[in-house]
Design an enzyme around this catalytic site. Structure first.
Site, PDB file in Angstrom:
ATOM      1  N   GLY A   1      53.774 -70.844-105.258  1.00 14.65           N
ATOM      2  CA  GLY A   1      52.710 -69.870-105.448  1.00 14.65           C
ATOM      3  C   GLY A   1      52.274 -69.126-104.197  1.00 14.65           C
ATOM      4  N   SER A   2      53.191 -68.944-103.230  1.00 15.88           N
ATOM      5  CA  SER A   2      52.760 -68.184-102.045  1.00 15.88           C
ATOM      6  C   SER A   2      52.514 -66.714-102.403  1.00 15.88           C
ATOM      7  CB  SER A   2      53.762 -68.313-100.899  1.00 15.88           C
ATOM      8  OG  SER A   2      54.943 -67.615-101.175  1.00 15.88           O
ATOM      9  N   ASN A   3      53.276 -66.179-103.347  1.00 20.55           N
ATOM     10  CA  ASN A   3      52.996 -64.803-103.780  1.00 20.55           C
ATOM     11  C   ASN A   3      51.663 -64.729-104.518  1.00 20.55           C
ATOM     12  OD1 ASN A   3      55.095 -62.637-103.221  1.00 20.55           O
ATOM     13  ND2 ASN A   3      56.389 -64.371-103.802  1.00 20.55           N
TER      14      ASN A   3
ATOM     15  N   ASN B   1      57.456 -57.799-111.962  1.00 20.58           N
ATOM     16  CA  ASN B   1      58.151 -58.981-111.436  1.00 20.58           C
ATOM     17  C   ASN B   1      58.523 -58.706-109.995  1.00 20.58           C
ATOM     18  OD1 ASN B   1      59.618 -61.497-111.442  1.00 20.58           O
ATOM     19  ND2 ASN B   1      61.505 -60.309-111.565  1.00 20.58           N
TER      20      ASN B   1
ATOM     21  N   HIS C   1      61.307 -59.797-107.057  1.00 20.84           N
ATOM     22  CA  HIS C   1      62.615 -60.426-106.890  1.00 20.84           C
ATOM     23  C   HIS C   1      62.954 -60.415-105.397  1.00 20.84           C
ATOM     24  CE1 HIS C   1      66.522 -61.843-108.185  1.00 20.84           C
ATOM     25  NE2 HIS C   1      67.052 -61.040-107.277  1.00 20.84           N
TER      26      HIS C   1
ATOM     27  N   ASP D   1      65.871 -58.663-114.793  1.00 17.66           N
ATOM     28  CA  ASP D   1      65.959 -58.096-113.425  1.00 17.66           C
ATOM     29  C   ASP D   1      66.409 -56.628-113.402  1.00 17.66           C
ATOM     30  OD1 ASP D   1      65.073 -60.355-112.121  1.00 17.66           O
ATOM     31  OD2 ASP D   1      67.074 -61.085-111.603  1.00 17.66           O
TER      32      ASP D   1
ATOM     33  N   GLU E   1      57.610 -59.921 -99.133  1.00 19.56           N
ATOM     34  CA  GLU E   1      57.100 -60.033-100.506  1.00 19.56           C
ATOM     35  C   GLU E   1      55.571 -60.077-100.505  1.00 19.56           C
ATOM     36  OE1 GLU E   1      58.922 -62.907-103.224  1.00 19.56           O
ATOM     37  OE2 GLU E   1      60.525 -63.181-101.778  1.00 19.56           O
TER      38      GLU E   1
HETATM   39  C1  GAR Z   1      59.770 -65.784-104.407  1.00 23.55           C
HETATM   40  O1  GAR Z   1      60.664 -65.576-103.348  1.00 23.55           O
HETATM   41  C2  GAR Z   1      60.111 -64.875-105.572  1.00 23.55           C
HETATM   42  O2  GAR Z   1      60.566 -63.605-105.188  1.00 23.55           O
HETATM   43  C3  GAR Z   1      61.206 -65.665-106.230  1.00 23.55           C
HETATM   44  O3  GAR Z   1      60.756 -66.999-106.198  1.00 23.55           O
HETATM   45  C4  GAR Z   1      59.960 -67.175-105.015  1.00 23.55           C
HETATM   46  C5  GAR Z   1      58.650 -67.802-105.417  1.00 23.55           C
HETATM   47  O4  GAR Z   1      57.918 -68.149-104.283  1.00 23.55           O
HETATM   48  N1  GAR Z   1      61.467 -65.195-107.552  1.00 23.55           N
HETATM   49  C6  GAR Z   1      62.689 -65.150-108.076  1.00 23.55           C
HETATM   50  O5  GAR Z   1      63.672 -65.547-107.507  1.00 23.55           O
HETATM   51  C7  GAR Z   1      62.741 -64.561-109.484  1.00 23.55           C
HETATM   52  N2  GAR Z   1      64.051 -64.129-109.794  1.00 23.55           N
HETATM   53  P1  GAR Z   1      56.360 -68.449-104.394  1.00 23.55           P
HETATM   54  O6  GAR Z   1      56.190 -69.485-105.523  1.00 23.55           O
HETATM   55  O7  GAR Z   1      56.028 -69.035-103.059  1.00 23.55           O
HETATM   56  O8  GAR Z   1      55.659 -67.183-104.689  1.00 23.55           O
END
Ligand code: GAR
Length: 211
Positions: free
Chosen positions: A14-16, A109, A111, A152, A181
């Site tokens: 969940g850093s995003n 989304n 990516h 995607d 991101e």
């Molecule tokens: C992120 O890098 C996101 O772009 C990726 O998963 C990670 C989640 O990190 N998503 C995908 O690969 C989707 N195809 P987070 O939980 O720290 O946000």
């Protein structure tokens, strides 16, 4: 329709989600994160969302399969919270077409690569960065796109490239891309809420001039 209330769907750390929340808390962001949906009870993002006082829910098996028998529960949960926009942030389930349709033009989304390269089934998280490393790419980056029925492949809203000079492996690529991101996703969400997006020949076009 004014877009104000945001639900984040996540499967992992969940850093995003945190960067989106931080952007709202800093003031000036038009979308308030009000709800966090995870697809498994052990997702660490749940504790972060609870600590921030958001409504959380786990919708696991039965909500995301082809026929998605429990999809109605997800739709009701979002509607009860008056959610306007959905942000998939490291959400590793395919979103069923009915849910895509309910939030058409209002579901984004992120990516961790420059789509349409390194996207599609099986391309998520570290698999993406390993593929980029194996291909010897000199740049990678992050993409925020509108979600449609093709995995995607929805219209691209924002992209930012990351130079891969002198990287020593997939983990370093992941770190550099993740930093980008964290800037890009709040920006893309603000763009959607403040300007609105139309789709012309598969391209996402921001509508009104920025205020
Ligand atoms: C992120 O890098 C996101 O772009 C990726 O998963 C990670 C989640 O990190 N998503 C995908 O690969 C989707 N195809 P987070 O939980 O720290 O946000």
């Amino acid at each position: 329709m004014k877009l104000r209330r945001l639900a984040v769907f996540a499967s992992g750390g969940g850093s995003n989600f945190q960067s989106i929340l931080a952007s709202w808390k800093a003031g000036g962001h038009p979308l308030e994160p009000v709800a966090l949906l995870a697809d498994r009870p052990s997702a660490p993002v749940l504790d972060k969302a609870r600590a921030a006082g958001l409504d959380t829910a786990v919708f696991g098996k039965g909500c995301w399969s082809e026929d998605a028998p429990r999809l109605r529960e997800v739709l009701d949960w979002l509607q009860e919270r008056s959610v306007d926009v959905v942000a998939l942030a490291g959400f590793l389930r395919r979103v069923p077409p009915e849910l895509v349709a309910a939030f058409r033009g209002r579901m984004l989304n992120i990516h961790p690569a420059l789509l349409p390269a390194f996207g599609g089934a099986g391309m998520y998280g570290h698999f993406v960065h390993e593929a980029v490393w194996r291909a010897g790419c000199r740049v990678s980056g992050a993409t925020v796109h509108l979600v449609d029925e093709a995995y995607d492949r929805g219209p691209i809203l924002l992209q930012r490239a990351v130079a891969l000079d002198a990287v020593d492996g997939p983990a370093e690529i992941a770190g550099r891309v993740l930093q980008v991101e964290h800037e890009l996703y709040p920006e893309a969400l603000a763009l959607l809420a403040e300007r609105g997006i139309t789709i012309e020949e598969g391209r996402a076009i921001p509508c009104r001039a920025s205020r």
